[in-house]
Write a protein that holds these residues in place. Structure first.
Motif, PDB file in Angstrom:
ATOM      1  N   VAL A  53       0.856  -1.188   0.000  1.00  0.00           N
ATOM      2  CA  VAL A  53       0.000   0.000   0.000  1.00  0.00           C
ATOM      3  C   VAL A  53       0.893   1.239   0.000  1.00  0.00           C
ATOM      4  CG1 VAL A  53      -1.776   1.283   1.246  1.00  0.00           C
ATOM      5  CG2 VAL A  53      -1.867  -1.215   1.184  1.00  0.00           C
ATOM      6  N   LEU A  54       0.616   2.139  -0.920  1.00  0.00           N
ATOM      7  CA  LEU A  54       1.401   3.356  -1.065  1.00  0.00           C
ATOM      8  C   LEU A  54       0.711   4.508  -0.340  1.00  0.00           C
ATOM      9  CD1 LEU A  54       2.329   2.915  -4.804  1.00  0.00           C
ATOM     10  CD2 LEU A  54       3.698   2.348  -2.802  1.00  0.00           C
ATOM     11  N   PRO A  55       1.467   5.529   0.047  1.00  0.00           N
ATOM     12  CA  PRO A  55       0.891   6.630   0.824  1.00  0.00           C
ATOM     13  C   PRO A  55      -0.133   7.428   0.024  1.00  0.00           C
ATOM     14  CG  PRO A  55       3.129   7.159   0.168  1.00  0.00           C
ATOM     15  CD  PRO A  55       2.893   5.734  -0.216  1.00  0.00           C
ATOM     16  N   GLU A  56      -1.115   7.938   0.749  1.00  0.00           N
ATOM     17  CA  GLU A  56      -2.126   8.773   0.118  1.00  0.00           C
ATOM     18  C   GLU A  56      -1.541  10.141  -0.236  1.00  0.00           C
ATOM     19  OE1 GLU A  56      -6.746  10.082   0.906  1.00  0.00           O
ATOM     20  OE2 GLU A  56      -5.669   8.960   2.423  1.00  0.00           O
ATOM     21  N   ASP A  57      -0.679  10.644   0.640  1.00  0.00           N
ATOM     22  CA  ASP A  57      -0.054  11.946   0.431  1.00  0.00           C
ATOM     23  C   ASP A  57       1.400  11.765  -0.005  1.00  0.00           C
ATOM     24  OD1 ASP A  57      -2.343  13.256   1.302  1.00  0.00           O
ATOM     25  OD2 ASP A  57      -1.694  13.180   3.391  1.00  0.00           O
ATOM     26  N   GLY A  58       1.889  12.717  -0.770  1.00  0.00           N
ATOM     27  CA  GLY A  58       3.300  12.718  -1.125  1.00  0.00           C
ATOM     28  C   GLY A  58       3.624  12.069  -2.453  1.00  0.00           C
ATOM     29  N   GLY A  59       2.683  11.384  -3.051  1.00  0.00           N
ATOM     30  CA  GLY A  59       2.931  10.751  -4.341  1.00  0.00           C
ATOM     31  C   GLY A  59       2.046  11.351  -5.406  1.00  0.00           C
ATOM     32  N   ILE A  60       2.488  11.271  -6.627  1.00  0.00           N
ATOM     33  CA  ILE A  60       1.675  11.707  -7.754  1.00  0.00           C
ATOM     34  C   ILE A  60       1.372  10.468  -8.579  1.00  0.00           C
ATOM     35  CG2 ILE A  60       1.605  13.088  -9.852  1.00  0.00           C
ATOM     36  CD1 ILE A  60       3.486  15.052  -8.475  1.00  0.00           C
ATOM     37  N   TYR A  61       0.091  10.206  -8.747  1.00  0.00           N
ATOM     38  CA  TYR A  61      -0.346   9.024  -9.477  1.00  0.00           C
ATOM     39  C   TYR A  61      -0.927   9.472 -10.807  1.00  0.00           C
ATOM     40  CZ  TYR A  61       0.220   7.166  -4.820  1.00  0.00           C
ATOM     41  OH  TYR A  61       0.748   6.826  -3.604  1.00  0.00           O
ATOM     42  N   GLY A  62      -0.370   8.946 -11.886  1.00  0.00           N
ATOM     43  CA  GLY A  62      -0.814   9.342 -13.217  1.00  0.00           C
ATOM     44  C   GLY A  62      -1.609   8.249 -13.894  1.00  0.00           C
ATOM     45  N   ASP A  63      -2.370   8.623 -14.906  1.00  0.00           N
ATOM     46  CA  ASP A  63      -3.090   7.645 -15.723  1.00  0.00           C
ATOM     47  C   ASP A  63      -2.071   6.841 -16.523  1.00  0.00           C
ATOM     48  OD1 ASP A  63      -5.505   8.695 -14.850  1.00  0.00           O
ATOM     49  OD2 ASP A  63      -5.659  10.073 -16.549  1.00  0.00           O
ATOM     50  N   MET A  64      -2.364   5.568 -16.721  1.00  0.00           N
ATOM     51  CA  MET A  64      -1.493   4.740 -17.540  1.00  0.00           C
ATOM     52  C   MET A  64      -1.548   5.239 -18.978  1.00  0.00           C
ATOM     53  SD  MET A  64       0.096   2.419 -15.826  1.00  0.00           S
ATOM     54  CE  MET A  64       0.589   1.244 -17.070  1.00  0.00           C
ATOM     55  N   PRO A  65      -0.402   5.282 -19.665  1.00  0.00           N
ATOM     56  CA  PRO A  65      -0.408   5.648 -21.086  1.00  0.00           C
ATOM     57  C   PRO A  65      -1.323   4.707 -21.871  1.00  0.00           C
ATOM     58  CG  PRO A  65       1.821   5.675 -20.239  1.00  0.00           C
ATOM     59  CD  PRO A  65       0.955   5.066 -19.169  1.00  0.00           C
ATOM     60  N   SER A  66      -1.974   5.218 -22.887  1.00  0.00           N
ATOM     61  CA  SER A  66      -2.979   4.450 -23.629  1.00  0.00           C
ATOM     62  C   SER A  66      -2.424   3.171 -24.243  1.00  0.00           C
ATOM     63  CB  SER A  66      -3.615   5.318 -24.711  1.00  0.00           C
ATOM     64  OG  SER A  66      -2.625   5.765 -25.612  1.00  0.00           O
ATOM     65  N   GLU A  67      -1.128   3.140 -24.582  1.00  0.00           N
ATOM     66  CA  GLU A  67      -0.577   1.932 -25.211  1.00  0.00           C
ATOM     67  C   GLU A  67      -0.547   0.725 -24.274  1.00  0.00           C
ATOM     68  OE1 GLU A  67       3.070   4.746 -24.842  1.00  0.00           O
ATOM     69  OE2 GLU A  67       0.944   4.931 -25.221  1.00  0.00           O
ATOM     70  N   PHE A  68      -0.727   0.933 -22.961  1.00  0.00           N
ATOM     71  CA  PHE A  68      -0.780  -0.192 -22.028  1.00  0.00           C
ATOM     72  C   PHE A  68      -2.137  -0.866 -22.026  1.00  0.00           C
ATOM     73  CE2 PHE A  68       3.035   1.633 -20.358  1.00  0.00           C
ATOM     74  CZ  PHE A  68       3.706   0.562 -19.819  1.00  0.00           C
ATOM     75  N   ASP A  69      -3.188  -0.158 -22.459  1.00  0.00           N
ATOM     76  CA  ASP A  69      -4.552  -0.684 -22.468  1.00  0.00           C
ATOM     77  C   ASP A  69      -4.969  -1.172 -21.072  1.00  0.00           C
ATOM     78  OD1 ASP A  69      -6.988  -1.194 -23.665  1.00  0.00           O
ATOM     79  OD2 ASP A  69      -6.459  -3.256 -24.162  1.00  0.00           O
ATOM     80  N   LEU A  70      -4.655  -0.370 -20.052  1.00  0.00           N
ATOM     81  CA  LEU A  70      -5.027  -0.656 -18.666  1.00  0.00           C
ATOM     82  C   LEU A  70      -5.704   0.587 -18.076  1.00  0.00           C
ATOM     83  CD1 LEU A  70      -1.722  -2.390 -17.517  1.00  0.00           C
ATOM     84  CD2 LEU A  70      -3.919  -3.517 -17.906  1.00  0.00           C
ATOM     85  N   PRO A  71      -6.893   0.958 -18.594  1.00  0.00           N
ATOM     86  CA  PRO A  71      -7.501   2.225 -18.185  1.00  0.00           C
ATOM     87  C   PRO A  71      -7.925   2.306 -16.721  1.00  0.00           C
ATOM     88  CG  PRO A  71      -9.039   0.950 -19.484  1.00  0.00           C
ATOM     89  CD  PRO A  71      -7.712   0.225 -19.536  1.00  0.00           C
ATOM     90  N   SER A  72      -8.075   1.186 -16.044  1.00  0.00           N
ATOM     91  CA  SER A  72      -8.516   1.238 -14.648  1.00  0.00           C
ATOM     92  C   SER A  72      -7.353   1.304 -13.660  1.00  0.00           C
ATOM     93  CB  SER A  72      -9.415   0.040 -14.331  1.00  0.00           C
ATOM     94  OG  SER A  72      -8.716  -1.163 -14.530  1.00  0.00           O
ATOM     95  N   TYR A  73      -6.122   1.424 -14.164  1.00  0.00           N
ATOM     96  CA  TYR A  73      -4.946   1.507 -13.295  1.00  0.00           C
ATOM     97  C   TYR A  73      -4.258   2.857 -13.446  1.00  0.00           C
ATOM     98  CZ  TYR A  73      -5.292  -3.448 -12.365  1.00  0.00           C
ATOM     99  OH  TYR A  73      -5.727  -4.662 -11.952  1.00  0.00           O
ATOM    100  N   ASN A  74      -3.502   3.231 -12.434  1.00  0.00           N
ATOM    101  CA  ASN A  74      -2.625   4.404 -12.453  1.00  0.00           C
ATOM    102  C   ASN A  74      -1.196   3.900 -12.359  1.00  0.00           C
ATOM    103  OD1 ASN A  74      -5.009   5.907 -10.376  1.00  0.00           O
ATOM    104  ND2 ASN A  74      -4.616   6.589 -12.434  1.00  0.00           N
ATOM    105  N   TYR A  75      -0.266   4.842 -12.381  1.00  0.00           N
ATOM    106  CA  TYR A  75       1.119   4.461 -12.138  1.00  0.00           C
ATOM    107  C   TYR A  75       1.826   5.597 -11.427  1.00  0.00           C
ATOM    108  CZ  TYR A  75       3.433   7.476 -15.508  1.00  0.00           C
ATOM    109  OH  TYR A  75       3.938   8.560 -16.153  1.00  0.00           O
ATOM    110  N   THR A  76       2.931   5.254 -10.823  1.00  0.00           N
ATOM    111  CA  THR A  76       3.851   6.219 -10.260  1.00  0.00           C
ATOM    112  C   THR A  76       5.238   5.603 -10.344  1.00  0.00           C
ATOM    113  OG1 THR A  76       4.219   7.767  -8.426  1.00  0.00           O
ATOM    114  CG2 THR A  76       3.724   5.472  -7.830  1.00  0.00           C
ATOM    115  N   VAL A  77       6.239   6.339  -9.913  1.00  0.00           N
ATOM    116  CA  VAL A  77       7.594   5.806  -9.897  1.00  0.00           C
ATOM    117  C   VAL A  77       7.987   5.621  -8.437  1.00  0.00           C
ATOM    118  CG1 VAL A  77       9.991   6.217 -10.570  1.00  0.00           C
ATOM    119  CG2 VAL A  77       8.138   6.964 -12.064  1.00  0.00           C
ATOM    120  N   VAL A  78       8.342   4.399  -8.078  1.00  0.00           N
ATOM    121  CA  VAL A  78       8.726   4.067  -6.708  1.00  0.00           C
ATOM    122  C   VAL A  78      10.158   3.541  -6.742  1.00  0.00           C
ATOM    123  CG1 VAL A  78       8.216   2.664  -4.681  1.00  0.00           C
ATOM    124  CG2 VAL A  78       6.340   3.467  -6.127  1.00  0.00           C
ATOM    125  N   ASN A  79      11.030   4.162  -5.972  1.00  0.00           N
ATOM    126  CA  ASN A  79      12.447   3.765  -5.958  1.00  0.00           C
ATOM    127  C   ASN A  79      13.008   3.684  -7.376  1.00  0.00           C
ATOM    128  OD1 ASN A  79      12.229   3.621  -3.188  1.00  0.00           O
ATOM    129  ND2 ASN A  79      11.992   1.423  -3.138  1.00  0.00           N
TER     130      ASN A  79
END
Length: 77
Positions: free
Chosen positions: A33-59
């Motif tokens: 589980v990632l923190p609610e605050d302090g992270g920026i979660y973006g929409d997955m790029p369309s080429e992944f075809d995963l519209p119900s997921y987000n992404y971020t960069v961790v480590n």
């Protein structure tokens, strides 16, 4: 795990968008589980075809996020 060597266009899509990195002391695994605050979660790029997921960069690793649970659903390697 989504592998960049199998999906180079997908890997480039993540790199192209870029996000600030969350830093964790330990490695992030599926289900972490990632923190609610302090992270920026973006929409997955369309080429992944995963519209119900987000992404971020961790480590410095692009990470697939389940936005309903704020947990890691995969790491793009």
């Amino acid at each position: 795990m989504l592998r960049g060597d199998r999906h180079p266009a997908r890997q480039r899509g993540i790199e192209r968008v870029g996000r600030p990195c969350l830093a964790f002391i330990s490695s992030v695994r599926i289900g972490t589980v990632l923190p609610e605050d302090g992270g920026i979660y973006g929409d997955m790029p369309s080429e992944f075809d995963l519209p119900s997921y987000n992404y971020t960069v961790v480590n410095d690793r692009p990470t697939l996020i389940d936005p309903r649970l704020r947990c890691a659903a995969g790491v793009i390697d």
